[in-house]
Design a protein around this motif. Structure first.
Motif, PDB file in Angstrom:
ATOM      1  N   UNK A  84      46.520  46.189  46.019  1.00 27.63           N
ATOM      2  CA  UNK A  84      46.928  47.598  45.890  1.00 27.63           C
ATOM      3  C   UNK A  84      48.456  47.703  45.791  1.00 27.63           C
ATOM      4  N   UNK A  85      49.122  46.907  46.615  1.00 31.01           N
ATOM      5  CA  UNK A  85      50.580  46.892  46.602  1.00 31.01           C
ATOM      6  C   UNK A  85      51.094  46.463  45.217  1.00 31.01           C
ATOM      7  N   UNK A  86      50.364  45.562  44.579  1.00 28.51           N
ATOM      8  CA  UNK A  86      50.753  45.066  43.248  1.00 28.51           C
ATOM      9  C   UNK A  86      50.249  45.989  42.132  1.00 28.51           C
ATOM     10  N   UNK A  87      49.555  47.061  42.522  1.00 28.34           N
ATOM     11  CA  UNK A  87      49.030  48.017  41.547  1.00 28.34           C
ATOM     12  C   UNK A  87      47.996  47.382  40.605  1.00 28.34           C
ATOM     13  N   UNK A  88      47.157  46.547  41.155  1.00 26.28           N
ATOM     14  CA  UNK A  88      46.052  45.951  40.388  1.00 26.28           C
ATOM     15  C   UNK A  88      44.851  46.892  40.485  1.00 26.28           C
ATOM     16  N   UNK A  89      44.295  47.315  39.342  1.00 24.62           N
ATOM     17  CA  UNK A  89      43.149  48.239  39.389  1.00 24.62           C
ATOM     18  C   UNK A  89      41.867  47.558  39.879  1.00 24.62           C
ATOM     19  N   UNK A  90      40.924  48.379  40.317  1.00 28.65           N
ATOM     20  CA  UNK A  90      39.660  47.842  40.843  1.00 28.65           C
ATOM     21  C   UNK A  90      38.451  48.408  40.097  1.00 28.65           C
TER      22      UNK A  90
ATOM     23  N   UNK B 188      47.754  40.302  37.994  1.00 31.17           N
ATOM     24  CA  UNK B 188      48.558  41.480  37.640  1.00 31.17           C
ATOM     25  C   UNK B 188      49.151  41.307  36.239  1.00 31.17           C
ATOM     26  N   UNK B 189      49.730  40.136  36.012  1.00 34.01           N
ATOM     27  CA  UNK B 189      50.398  39.876  34.735  1.00 34.01           C
ATOM     28  C   UNK B 189      49.405  39.897  33.571  1.00 34.01           C
ATOM     29  N   UNK B 190      48.182  39.441  33.830  1.00 31.15           N
ATOM     30  CA  UNK B 190      47.157  39.407  32.785  1.00 31.15           C
ATOM     31  C   UNK B 190      46.501  40.773  32.592  1.00 31.15           C
ATOM     32  N   UNK B 191      46.914  41.752  33.418  1.00 33.92           N
ATOM     33  CA  UNK B 191      46.368  43.099  33.294  1.00 33.92           C
ATOM     34  C   UNK B 191      44.857  43.128  33.569  1.00 33.92           C
ATOM     35  N   UNK B 192      44.429  42.277  34.484  1.00 31.79           N
ATOM     36  CA  UNK B 192      42.999  42.214  34.815  1.00 31.79           C
ATOM     37  C   UNK B 192      42.644  43.199  35.929  1.00 31.79           C
ATOM     38  N   UNK B 193      41.351  43.418  36.062  1.00 33.47           N
ATOM     39  CA  UNK B 193      40.808  44.325  37.069  1.00 33.47           C
ATOM     40  C   UNK B 193      40.087  43.495  38.133  1.00 33.47           C
ATOM     41  N   UNK B 194      40.257  43.903  39.375  1.00 30.90           N
ATOM     42  CA  UNK B 194      39.628  43.203  40.496  1.00 30.90           C
ATOM     43  C   UNK B 194      38.324  43.915  40.851  1.00 30.90           C
ATOM     44  N   UNK B 195      37.246  43.169  41.025  1.00 30.05           N
ATOM     45  CA  UNK B 195      36.022  43.844  41.445  1.00 30.05           C
ATOM     46  C   UNK B 195      35.913  43.822  42.974  1.00 30.05           C
ATOM     47  N   UNK B 196      35.459  44.947  43.519  1.00 30.98           N
ATOM     48  CA  UNK B 196      35.063  44.995  44.930  1.00 30.98           C
ATOM     49  C   UNK B 196      33.584  44.698  44.947  1.00 30.98           C
ATOM     50  N   UNK B 197      33.255  43.514  45.441  1.00 28.97           N
ATOM     51  CA  UNK B 197      31.916  42.969  45.279  1.00 28.97           C
ATOM     52  C   UNK B 197      31.166  43.013  46.618  1.00 28.97           C
ATOM     53  N   UNK B 198      29.996  43.621  46.566  1.00 27.45           N
ATOM     54  CA  UNK B 198      29.178  43.861  47.752  1.00 27.45           C
ATOM     55  C   UNK B 198      28.476  42.603  48.261  1.00 27.45           C
ATOM     56  N   UNK B 199      28.314  41.594  47.395  1.00 23.52           N
ATOM     57  CA  UNK B 199      27.479  40.435  47.748  1.00 23.52           C
ATOM     58  C   UNK B 199      27.906  39.779  49.052  1.00 23.52           C
TER      59      UNK B 199
END
Ligand SMILES: [Zn+2]
Ligand SMILES: [Zn+2]
Length: 259
Positions: free
Chosen positions: A209-215, A178-189
């Motif tokens: 989601x609660x931390x408002x991290x984008x995906x 969150x602090x690094x402003x990174x995006x989380x991938x939803x990965x199908x593998x």
């Protein structure tokens, strides 16, 4: 899924199919932004990645495909980079790309997700391995070098599950993401592996989601037929958690898109 940023090519020596074949599958699936992010070169574990000498042709081929398919789909250029202290190379970290995915595939040099070395799992304390993994994810986020967190809980790949609470183990890593402003991938593998669920798990995704991290979304395809496989499940999962937007990158800048 309209965005799919994590896909490989045969240059890494463990993927098959031409870029055209991957792209044709993505077009068929209705993807609007499709990214290649093959395993970046590094002076470690050489057999599972491209060489530094191949970077130029890889980048040229992706840019060529971008031009070729521009009326049908937007092709993006990235790398999946191993977070490995002392081995990350500025030629990759400063490459002119749309984004970099930071991934942890090694714990103290052990390729924990490689079936070849699965035996090591039985020699170690599973909870400790999990904690070391999330500590590495935290360090990766704190490095500030990457845009996307690759498969957040890859450590579950062979289903050696810990006794401790996973969200607690991952807490500091998620705060750093969150602090690094990174995006989380939803990965199908993950659906293709023993664990039979997405990376990350529903519980970790809820916390993100609660931390408002984008995906963003990722096939992590190593074969053309893996492109967008299980994509309904992963989009459904994101919606159930409450997400309505996903991210793609142009020149390392986030762009948001409703899905
Ligand atoms: Zn791979
Ligand atoms: Zn990976």
């Amino acid at each position: 899924m309209i965005v799919d940023l994590h896909n490989h090519t045969p240059l890494c020596n463990h993927a098959q199919g031409s870029m055209d074949e991957y792209i044709e599958e993505a077009i068929r699936a209705g993807t609007q932004y499709f990214g290649f992010s093959d395993h970046a070169p590094m002076d470690f574990d050489l057999e599972y990645r491209m060489t530094f000498a191949q970077m130029q042709s890889y980048e040229r081929d992706v840019l060529h495909a971008k031009e070729k398919y521009k009326d049908k789909i937007e092709i993006l250029l990235g790398y999946e980079v191993d977070y490995l202290e002392g081995h990350m190379d500025s030629r990759v970290l400063h490459a002119k790309v749309d984004y970099l995915i930071g991934s942890v595939h090694f714990i103290e040099g052990w390729g924990f997700d490689n079936p070849e070395f699965i035996g090591r799992w039985r020699e170690q304390d599973i909870d400790e391995v999990w904690q070391k993994y999330f500590d590495a994810i935290e360090a990766m986020a704190k490095s500030g070098l990457f845009d996307i967190v690759g498969h957040l809980d890859l450590i579950k790949v062979f289903k050696f599950m810990p006794q401790g609470d996973i969200n607690a183990m991952a807490n500091k890593a998620l705060l750093a993401i969150k602090k690094a402003d990174m995006v989380l991938e939803l990965n199908i593998a993950g659906y293709r592996k023993d664990v039979k669920e997405a990376y990350p798990s529903r519980d970790l995704l809820k916390e993100a989601y609660r931390l408002d991290i984008p995906i963003t979304f990722a096939s992590d395809a190593h074969k053309p037929e893996q492109v967008a496989l299980f994509n309904e499940q992963i989009v459904q999962l994101a919606k159930e958690i409450g997400y309505t937007e996903c991210v793609y990158f142009i020149n390392r800048e986030k762009k948001f898109l409703n899905f």
